[in-house]
Design a protein around this motif. Structure first.
Motif, PDB file in Angstrom:
ATOM      1  N   ARG A 200      45.999  29.067  60.646  1.00  0.00           N
ATOM      2  CA  ARG A 200      45.682  29.456  62.020  1.00  0.00           C
ATOM      3  C   ARG A 200      44.276  30.003  62.088  1.00  0.00           C
ATOM      4  N   LEU A 201      43.772  30.019  63.305  1.00  0.00           N
ATOM      5  CA  LEU A 201      42.495  30.659  63.546  1.00  0.00           C
ATOM      6  C   LEU A 201      42.698  32.165  63.472  1.00  0.00           C
ATOM      7  N   GLU A 202      41.663  32.871  63.087  1.00  0.00           N
ATOM      8  CA  GLU A 202      41.804  34.307  62.842  1.00  0.00           C
ATOM      9  C   GLU A 202      42.304  35.060  64.071  1.00  0.00           C
ATOM     10  N   ASN A 203      41.796  34.767  65.229  1.00  0.00           N
ATOM     11  CA  ASN A 203      42.143  35.543  66.421  1.00  0.00           C
ATOM     12  C   ASN A 203      43.163  34.855  67.314  1.00  0.00           C
ATOM     13  N   ARG A 204      43.863  33.890  66.751  1.00  0.00           N
ATOM     14  CA  ARG A 204      44.893  33.186  67.501  1.00  0.00           C
ATOM     15  C   ARG A 204      46.240  33.399  66.831  1.00  0.00           C
ATOM     16  N   PRO A 205      47.284  33.560  67.599  1.00  0.00           N
ATOM     17  CA  PRO A 205      48.582  33.862  66.990  1.00  0.00           C
ATOM     18  C   PRO A 205      49.323  32.653  66.424  1.00  0.00           C
ATOM     19  N   VAL A 206      49.015  31.470  66.939  1.00  0.00           N
ATOM     20  CA  VAL A 206      49.844  30.315  66.599  1.00  0.00           C
ATOM     21  C   VAL A 206      49.429  29.715  65.261  1.00  0.00           C
TER      22      VAL A 206
ATOM     23  N   HIS B 233      40.186  26.712  60.314  1.00  0.00           N
ATOM     24  CA  HIS B 233      41.195  27.760  60.144  1.00  0.00           C
ATOM     25  C   HIS B 233      40.957  28.470  58.823  1.00  0.00           C
TER      26      HIS B 233
ATOM     27  N   TYR C  14      54.624  29.452  72.711  1.00  0.00           N
ATOM     28  CA  TYR C  14      54.309  30.823  72.307  1.00  0.00           C
ATOM     29  C   TYR C  14      54.356  31.758  73.517  1.00  0.00           C
TER      30      TYR C  14
END
Lengths: 112, 112
Positions: A94-100, A29, B50
């Protein structure tokens, strides 16, 4: 897989001092956010870092600052502590392209 | 104006029954995300579920489901078959643009 780790868990400081809190994100992350939680104001966004750059900042005075290192670990610093800075400080990654975003257990700061 | 509104400061539910926690939101961002987190007394924020603004179907994660009504701007959390361990604070949150905002929370108490 280890979760988000915040150190220390508890801290007592005196008014006027400064404090540094640390956050190690989940492996992989690169986005790290910080939040302040108080009974009166609830959860408030402090700032978000990605790849060592501050991407977004909440409405807090300049005494609150942060940084992120090349290994994605982040620190936040509060200078000239005030009694009102007593709070639970939460870090999330969080991961860059994930919202959670996944949160750590928080650092409970008490200013006396 | 409040971006995230949770109108129930406290809720009680009997063990094994279902409970709905309310959340309404306000945003002008067409691409937003809605989240529910659980915060036990230990302080850690635990991600539950989510829902993306473009998702057609309501999100479900085990005993948790999100009742997403886009036109009404509501994102209620439904917990089925409540357990004693579900007693905690529950926060609704929204990510819009690059901001993450939280509601004031609902304290859920599960009665045996």
């Amino acid at each position: 897989k280890a979760g988000v780790t915040q150190t220390p868990r508890y801290l007592i400081k005196t008014r006027g001092q400064q404090v540094t809190l640390s956050c190690s994100p989940i492996s992989g992350h690169r986005s790290v956010s910080w939040y302040q939680q108080t009974p009166g104001q609830g959860l408030q966004f402090l700032f978000e870092y990605f790849s060592e750059t501050q991407r977004n900042k909440g409405n807090f005075p300049g005494r609150f600052s942060g940084r992120q290192f090349s290994n994605s670990r982040s620190e936040m610093n509060v200078s000239t502590l005030e009694l009102g800075d007593s709070a639970l400080y939460l870090c999330a990654s969080r991961l860059e392209n994930r919202p959670v975003a996944f949160f750590g257990q928080g650092t409970r700061l008490t200013v006396v | 104006a409040q971006k995230i509104t949770q109108t129930q400061p406290g809720m009680f539910v009997q063990e094994k029954e279902a409970v709905t926690l309310d959340c309404t939101y306000d945003t002008s961002d067409p691409s937003y995300g809605l989240f529910w987190y659980k915060q036990p007394s230990s302080g850690e924020m635990i991600f539950l579920i989510y829902q993306g603004s473009y998702d057609q179907q309501n999100a479900t994660e085990g005993r948790y489901s999100l009742n997403f009504q886009k036109a009404r701007k509501s994102a209620n959390l439904v917990i089925s078959a409540s357990q004693l361990g579900d007693s905690a604070m529950y926060f609704c949150a929204m990510r819009e643009y690059n901001d993450m905002r939280f509601g004031a929370g609902t304290r859920l108490t599960v009665k045996p």
